[in-house]
Design a protein around this motif. Structure first.
Motif, short mmCIF file in Angstrom:
data_model
loop_
_atom_site.label_atom_id
_atom_site.label_comp_id
_atom_site.label_asym_id
_atom_site.label_seq_id
_atom_site.Cartn_x
_atom_site.Cartn_y
_atom_site.Cartn_z
N ALA A 11 0.84 -1.21 0.00
CA ALA A 11 0.00 0.00 0.00
C ALA A 11 0.87 1.25 0.00
O ALA A 11 0.69 2.16 0.81
CB ALA A 11 -0.95 -0.01 1.19
N LEU A 16 -1.51 2.68 -4.35
CA LEU A 16 -2.73 3.44 -4.03
C LEU A 16 -3.20 4.27 -5.22
O LEU A 16 -4.39 4.52 -5.38
CB LEU A 16 -2.51 4.32 -2.80
CG LEU A 16 -2.18 3.58 -1.49
CD1 LEU A 16 -2.10 4.56 -0.33
CD2 LEU A 16 -3.22 2.50 -1.18
N PHE A 38 -2.38 1.90 8.71
CA PHE A 38 -1.91 2.87 7.73
C PHE A 38 -0.80 3.72 8.35
O PHE A 38 -1.04 4.45 9.30
CB PHE A 38 -3.09 3.74 7.29
CG PHE A 38 -2.74 4.69 6.20
CD1 PHE A 38 -2.28 4.22 4.97
CD2 PHE A 38 -2.83 6.05 6.39
CE1 PHE A 38 -1.94 5.09 3.95
CE2 PHE A 38 -2.49 6.93 5.38
CZ PHE A 38 -2.05 6.45 4.17
N TYR A 119 -5.14 7.44 0.15
CA TYR A 119 -5.77 6.46 1.04
C TYR A 119 -7.20 6.88 1.39
O TYR A 119 -8.13 6.07 1.32
CB TYR A 119 -4.90 6.34 2.29
CG TYR A 119 -5.46 5.46 3.38
CD1 TYR A 119 -5.71 4.11 3.15
CD2 TYR A 119 -5.75 5.97 4.64
CE1 TYR A 119 -6.22 3.29 4.16
CE2 TYR A 119 -6.25 5.17 5.65
CZ TYR A 119 -6.48 3.83 5.40
OH TYR A 119 -6.98 3.03 6.37
#
Ligand SMILES: Cc1cc2nc3c(=O)[nH]c(=O)nc-3n(C[C@H](O)[C@H](O)[C@H](O)COP(=O)(O)OP(=O)(O)OC[C@H]3O[C@@H](n4cnc5c(N)ncnc54)[C@H](O)[C@@H]3O)c2cc1C
Length: 394
Positions: A11, A16, A38, A119
């Protein structure tokens, strides 16, 4: 075509970007990320109009980029080891510029802010955290599909497409190639000052954006951050085990910073020593790795790589994330075409790889040349002359 089952591994900013392009086109996917939640860290990244910025437009995030990026930080100062300022864009900044002009250069955005923009726009279940991929294997049930094996012993089965966006030490890459990243010859010690406004000398010396100083086998770079901090990299051409074997205790950051400057930078101008010594907050040493220039793999149906997983480079041309976000743009468009029935999935992946391999090679060559130039005796003069040549007077 029946809905594709797509996994994206990692990620980071490149993954992303692809995920946002998929989401905008109603293509379902799952991201598997090794970290438990995250996390955002890292320095500032410059996004170029023809690559990173274009990918953000395709991802529908241009307005957010305009709001949060820092075009004013696209401002370089070059100083040689004797302390002579060879080039300073702080002195030639134009005030009244159109939005187009503002973003025509290399506006900066903190990696943290870029990741947050990417995100926050995704649906809440897009990322499964705490899933460190161990390996990708051919499916035990379906001929043309793949299964994912994770470090926590769990498995996910039956993917039509696995996109490796898992960075430098990609596990997906292991299915496509035996090649591993090699040490670039350069190690860097990163030091930080969390509030540059509390140190007027630093503020004045670095200016609005970045300060670069290059010379034989060494370099010092300083970059203003969007959160009011300053990040400085003291870089050295040294053997790959330098960080572990040089004898500096990196845990004791105050002693480590002094020792680093005294041992390896004692003969450069006092201002350049001070820019490192005045950054008294975090300290982190690291070796820089790279994939060979021209790295490719034989095409394999249903698996491909984007970003650093496909073309890890050193930061000495400032292009890594831009090349990666262009991968996301090109692969995203290809997969959209396949899902809409305009081509086969396999042809879409082949088209992406055909476009990406030479583009990545060209950028990796530019980066390799940048590395040679930055760490050469006349590095600062060469870069300053180059900037002067390309400068459009205001
Ligand atoms: C000091 C420095 C300065 C830089 N400056 C610039 C710049 O100014 N401009 C520029 O264009 N580029 C720059 N770069 C390069 C840029 O940072 C990278 O190209 C970019 O971060 C690559 O993004 P990525 O998404 O491909 O990979 P990454 O950012 O590395 O993300 C990979 C993700 O995959 C996850 N992951 C890893 N392994 C696994 C696994 N096994 N299973 C599941 N998840 C996994 C990781 O946790 C991470 O979240 C710089 C790099 C450095 C080191």
């Amino acid at each position: 075509m029946p809905p594709l089952k797509i996994a994206i591994i990692g990620a980071g900013p490149v993954s992303l970007t692809l995920a946002n392009i998929f989401q905008n086109n109603d293509i379902s996917f799952t991201i598997y990320e090794a970290a438990d939640n995250f996390r955002t860290s890292g320095g500032t990244l410059d996004l170029h109009p023809e690559s990173g910025q274009l990918a953000l437009k395709e991802a529908g995030l241009w307005d957010a980029f305009v709001k949060h990026s820092r075009p004013e930080a696209d401002c370089a100062k070059i100083v040689n080891f004797e302390g002579e300022v060879l080039w300073d864009e702080n002195l030639c900044k134009k005030n009244d510029v159109s939005e187009e002009e503002k973003f025509a250069g290399r506006p900066e955005i903190d990696r943290k802010v870029l990741l947050e923009i990417l995100y926050k726009n995704l649906r809440s279940d897009a990322i499964t955290f705490g899933k460190r991929l161990d390996c990708v294997v051919s499916s035990s049930i379906y001929d043309t599909k793949y299964d994912l094996h994770f470090a926590d012993s769990s498995r996910e089965a039956g993917f039509d497409l696995v996109v490796g966006a898992d960075g430098a030490w990609s596990k997906v890459r292991m299915l496509l190639s035996d090649i591993k990243p090699q040490y670039s010859g350069i190690s860097m010690v990163e030091v930080n000052c969390s509030d540059i406004h509390a140190n007027l000398w630093l503020l004045e010396f670095v200016g609005a954006g970045s300060m670069f100083s290059f010379g034989e086998a060494r370099a010092v770079f300083a970059q203003r951050q969007g959160d009011g901090g300053l990040r400085v990299y003291a870089a050295l051409r040294v053997p790959g085990d330098f960080v572990e074997t040089c004898g500096i205790d990196w845990e004791d950051k105050d002693v480590a910073r002094e020792e680093l400057v005294e041992r390896y930078f004692h003969d450069i101008h006092d201002d350049l020593k001070r820019v490192t010594l005045d950054c008294k907050d975090e300290l982190m040493p690291r070796a820089l790795w790279e994939l060979p220039v021209g790295f490719t793999w034989a095409h394999r149906s249903g698996v491909t790589l984007i970003g650093d997983a496909a073309h890890l480079m050193t930061p000495f041309a400032g292009v890594g994330v831009n090349v990666g976000m262009t991968d996301a743009l090109v692969l995203g468009r290809e997969i959209v075409a396949a899902v809409r029935g305009a081509k086969e999935l396999d042809d879409a992946i082949k088209e992406y790889e055909k476009e990406m391999f030479p583009r990545a090679e060209e950028n990796a060559k530019e980066t390799a040349e940048g590395k040679e130039c930055h760490f050469s005796k006349d590095g600062a003069k060469i870069v300053a002359d180059m900037m002067r040549e390309h400068h459009v007077p205001g």
